[in-house]
Scaffold this motif. Structure first.
Motif, PDB file in Angstrom:
ATOM      1  N   GLU A  76      -1.559   7.223  18.117  1.00 55.11           N
ATOM      2  CA  GLU A  76      -1.474   5.851  17.646  1.00 55.11           C
ATOM      3  C   GLU A  76      -0.275   5.685  16.714  1.00 55.11           C
ATOM      4  N   TRP A 125       3.211   0.507  16.981  1.00 56.34           N
ATOM      5  CA  TRP A 125       2.418  -0.391  17.819  1.00 56.34           C
ATOM      6  C   TRP A 125       3.258  -1.277  18.713  1.00 56.34           C
ATOM      7  N   LYS A 148       0.589  -5.891  17.229  1.00 54.43           N
ATOM      8  CA  LYS A 148      -0.460  -6.206  16.267  1.00 54.43           C
ATOM      9  C   LYS A 148      -1.831  -6.263  16.936  1.00 54.43           C
ATOM     10  N   ARG A 191      -3.000  -2.833  17.843  1.00 53.29           N
ATOM     11  CA  ARG A 191      -3.453  -2.107  16.658  1.00 53.29           C
ATOM     12  C   ARG A 191      -4.841  -2.565  16.233  1.00 53.29           C
TER      13      ARG A 191
END
Length: 318
Positions: free
Chosen positions: A44, A47, A61, A64
């Motif tokens: 991760e 993003w 966004k 995420r």
DNA sequence: AATCGGAGCAACCGCGCATCA
DNA sequence: CTGATGCGCGGTTGCTCCGAT
């Protein structure tokens, strides 16, 4: 789930190389699969890059948020336990609306979830009482009603069998309660008990007794208090998704995500049932809440609605 | 059975901060 | 130092579900 056409929008990115129609709204199973697979391979973070390369027509966004609030393996589903609620109330009294900070102390819970809890449950009661959540009066309500009630519930829901295996988990709350005579129905006469202080000392003890730090559940962390509540999702690898590459695993995982049900804990709706409040309710908070020391706390939830009706009979209907 | 309204929650938005070139 | 970019946070919106009428 089929996304409505309105869930597309032009990319807002100024540096967008192509005019990609960005999707909005609820995530689909396929999108979740894509995101999980991508993160399984690349981890991760970054993003925006993830959003571009994964094939998802979502903003970074959005990716995420979806990951952190829903797909991440250690996200705990289901209602908040009394322990967690207690901790939220306490930490909120400390830090205010610092949801992410509060969430750090509730493993598996997201800031969004905590924020929603506060807005839907806590603020609702404040509205009923027609008092500001930031007011001293409401703080008193929380300290004098809600927290003791939660402690009582925690103790009540701790069967001896559970205690035997989790003694260290439930003890803190019993300790807090005993310390402040809450379980015997007595509320400290001089100023409400200081939950913050108690939890602080517990955290201190926990840190001293464990080599683990913030990322691991402290003794005051709800996760450590009721292991039985850890959702099934936790059975899946929580590491860097090493097993997610295995289709079966992540399909099962996704299935779990999409078939979440509550895990057996009633939400504590701050319902203060049948509080037979003696004396003048006109200013209960200045009385150090002595008027709530009644034993019927044990078997029923306090009904805040009734409380409200009792308090302001003249105001109702206006 | 249909409609309405409230509750709960997932997702979005805007802003501010951190980092880096 | 400064502007660009990415990220995270807190506030808000809007959808879905469910109970009441």
């Amino acid at each position: 789930m089929i996304a409505p056409m309105s869930s597309f929008s032009k990319s807002a990115s100024s540096s967008s190389d192509e005019d990609v129609e960005l999707r909005r709204g609820p995530w689909t199973f396929e999108e979740d699969s894509l995101l999980i697979r991508y993160i399984a391979c690349h981890g991760e973070g970054r993003w925006n890059l993830l959003a571009k390369r994964s094939g998802l027509r979502r903003t970074g966004k959005s990716c995420r948020l979806r990951w952190l609030n829903y797909l991440k393996p250690d996200v705990k589903r289901g209602n908040l336990t009394p322990q967690e609620q207690l901790l939220i109330l306490d930490l909120h009294s400390k830090w205010g609306n610092r949801w992410s900070k509060i969430a750090q102390h509730l493993p598996g819970r997201t800031d969004n979830e905590i924020k929603n809890y506060w807005r839907t449950r806590v603020q609702k009661q404040a509205r009923h009482l027609k008092i500001d959540t930031n007011s001293t009066a409401f703080q008193e309500v929380i300290r004098c009603f809600w927290m003791p009630r939660l402690i009582q519930k925690i103790q009540g829901s701790s069967p001896s069998s559970a205690i035997s295996s989790q003694t260290s988990n439930t003890q803190p709350f019993i300790h807090i309660a005993n310390e402040h005579s809450l379980l015997s129905g007595q509320v400290p006469a001089q100023g409400p008990f200081n939950m913050t202080e108690s939890l602080d000392s517990l955290e201190y003890q926990a840190k001293n007794s464990s080599s683990e730090h913030c990322t691991s559940p402290s003794i005051s962390s709800p996760e450590s208090m009721n292991i039985s509540q850890i959702p099934q999702i936790s059975e899946y690898p929580t590491g860097p998704f090493h097993a997610m590459a295995n289709t079966d695993h992540y399909n099962t995982y996704l299935k779990n995500c999409y078939n979440v049900d509550n895990i057996g804990y009633d939400t504590e709706p701050f319902s203060l049932t049948s509080v037979s409040a003696p004396g003048d309710f006109g200013n209960p908070f200045s009385e150090s809440c002595n008027w709530i020391d009644h034993n019927d706390l044990a078997d029923s939830l306090w009904n805040m609605d009734e409380l409200w009706q009792f308090r302001q009979p003249q105001e109702r209907g206006t």
